[in-house]
Design an enzyme around this catalytic site. Structure first.
Site: not given
Ligand code: PLP
Length: 387
Positions: A52, A104, A176, A201
């Site tokens: 961890r 998001y 982000d 992604k």
């Molecule tokens: C998918 C996404 C998230 C969340 O991520 P997860 O891996 O699904 O928890 C946050 N910000 C954006 C822009 C996303 O496309």
């Protein structure tokens, strides 16, 4: 790579933060599928005690994202939302967060359905115009939250301009960077304090992993985040860290193709008689085009478009008729995906709110993959002609 700062990004995707394994010389970072590490005497160990707190596979990934974003410190989490959660734990009840309103959905849900109950105050504004943020910052503002390009409307936020507002207010700026990836946009270089990724992604890129990453250059912030990562414990596992590292190796070449295919598909859609409007920052008449051009090195493979006279029924029929594009949530993988935000990702948002942000029934969102563009065009043409 110990001295990775002068290497180009295409080299950093492969070597950034990654050395051959010190114990065996393995060129690929091994999957250290272990929870604990032998100690020669109490406290005498090789840098790892418990997974961890630290794991060599995760560490390689953490160093990789730091190298790619021009950061100094990287942190891996079990999902993008777990990374969002770690950032919010930097705050205290009464602290205020100003966030882009075009956000998001899962991040919005965590803000409003979890952290509002813990006394954090969220204010949502459209950030296309940075003066909207300037107008509402106060001494309580501790964090400014930016996503650019935004989902699904592909709005562009000027990172440098918002960074100036944040700096004056003494607030941290979080970007982000999931949609753009460090190949197209590096927010730390533009004044952000923390960069966040859903590596699920583009970074992972193969739709086979759920993982989140943070990076920063600020050692104070990093220290707090490492404490939170270890104390709250929402780390990613070694197998997922390995898959993400493997994905990152081809990120630069994948993004090149995503951008190329994205441009072809965007132009095809704009010229199509059944399409009313295409949202893609590469068009010169996109309101954020100039900012996108100055802060991004490419426009990416995310496109949204509105079908002419598209009703809920015929647009959902159209996306169901696609054969090369898969109808699915998520984005950023090698395969092309199509989504119908009104019935999928944004279905939970009240109709009036949804329409206000432009998510009309006729809106379709595409994550353009790296297949042959001719096949993607033929697939869209076929599905559009059936409605
Ligand atoms: C998918 C996404 C998230 C969340 O991520 P997860 O891996 O699904 O928890 C946050 N910000 C954006 C822009 C996303 O496309």
């Amino acid at each position: 790579m110990s001295n990775s700062s002068n290497l180009k990004i295409g080299t950093l995707t492969i070597h950034g933060g990654q050395e051959p394994d010190p114990s065996t010389g393995a060129v690929m970072t091994p999957i250290y599928q272990t929870s604990t590490y032998a100690q020669a005497a109490p406290g005498v160990h090789k840098g790892y005690e418990y997974s961890r707190t630290g794991n060599p596979t995760r560490h390689a990934l953490e160093k990789s994202i730091a190298a790619l974003e021009g950061g100094k410190f990287g942190l891996g989490f079990g999902s993008g939302l777990a990374a969002v959660d770690a950032v919010l734990k930097l705050l205290k009840p009464g602290d205020e967060i100003i966030s882009t309103s075009d956000l998001y959905g899962g991040t919005y849900r965590q803000f409003t359905k979890i952290y509002e109950d813990f006394g954090l105050i969220f204010r949502f504004v459209s950030m296309d115009d940075p003066s909207n943020v300037e107008a509402i910052v106060s001494e309580k503002t501790k964090l400014i939250w930016v996503e650019t390009p935004t989902n699904p409307m592909m709005n562009i936020i000027d990172i440098r301009a918002i960074a100036n507002v944040a700096q004056k207010a003494g607030a941290m700026l979080v970007v982000d960077n999931t949609f753009a990836t460090p190949i197209l946009q590096r927010p730390l270089e533009q004044g952000a304090d923390i960069v966040l990724h859903s590596a699920t992604k583009y970074l992972g890129g193969h739709s086979d992993v759920v993982l989140g990453l943070l990076t920063t250059t600020n050692s104070e912030i990093a220290k707090k985040l490492y404490f939170i990562q270890n104390s709250a414990g929402a780390i990613c596992g070694p197998m997922d860290a390995f898959l993400t590292l493997r994905g990152i190796k081809t990120l630069d070449v994948r993004m090149e193709r995503h951008c190329k295919n994205g441009a072809i598909v965007a132009k095809f859609l704009r010229d199509h008689p059944k399409v009313e409007k295409v949202y893609w920052p590469g068009f010169e008449d996109h309101p954020g085009h100039a900012v996108a051009k100055s802060q991004m090195s490419g426009f990416g493979g995310m496109i949204s478009f509105v079908v002419k006279d598209g009703t809920f029924e015929n647009v959902s029929a159209m996306v169901s008729n696609l054969k090369v594009f898969t109808l699915a949530e998520s984005l950023g993988g090698v395969e092309s995906l199509a989504g119908h935000p009104a019935s999928m990702t944004h279905a939970a948002i009240p109709l009036e709110e949804r329409l206000k942000t432009g998510v009309v029934d006729g809106l379709v969102r595409l994550s353009v993959g790296i297949e042959d563009a001719d096949d993607l065009i033929a697939d869209l043409e076929n599905a559009l002609n059936q409605i």
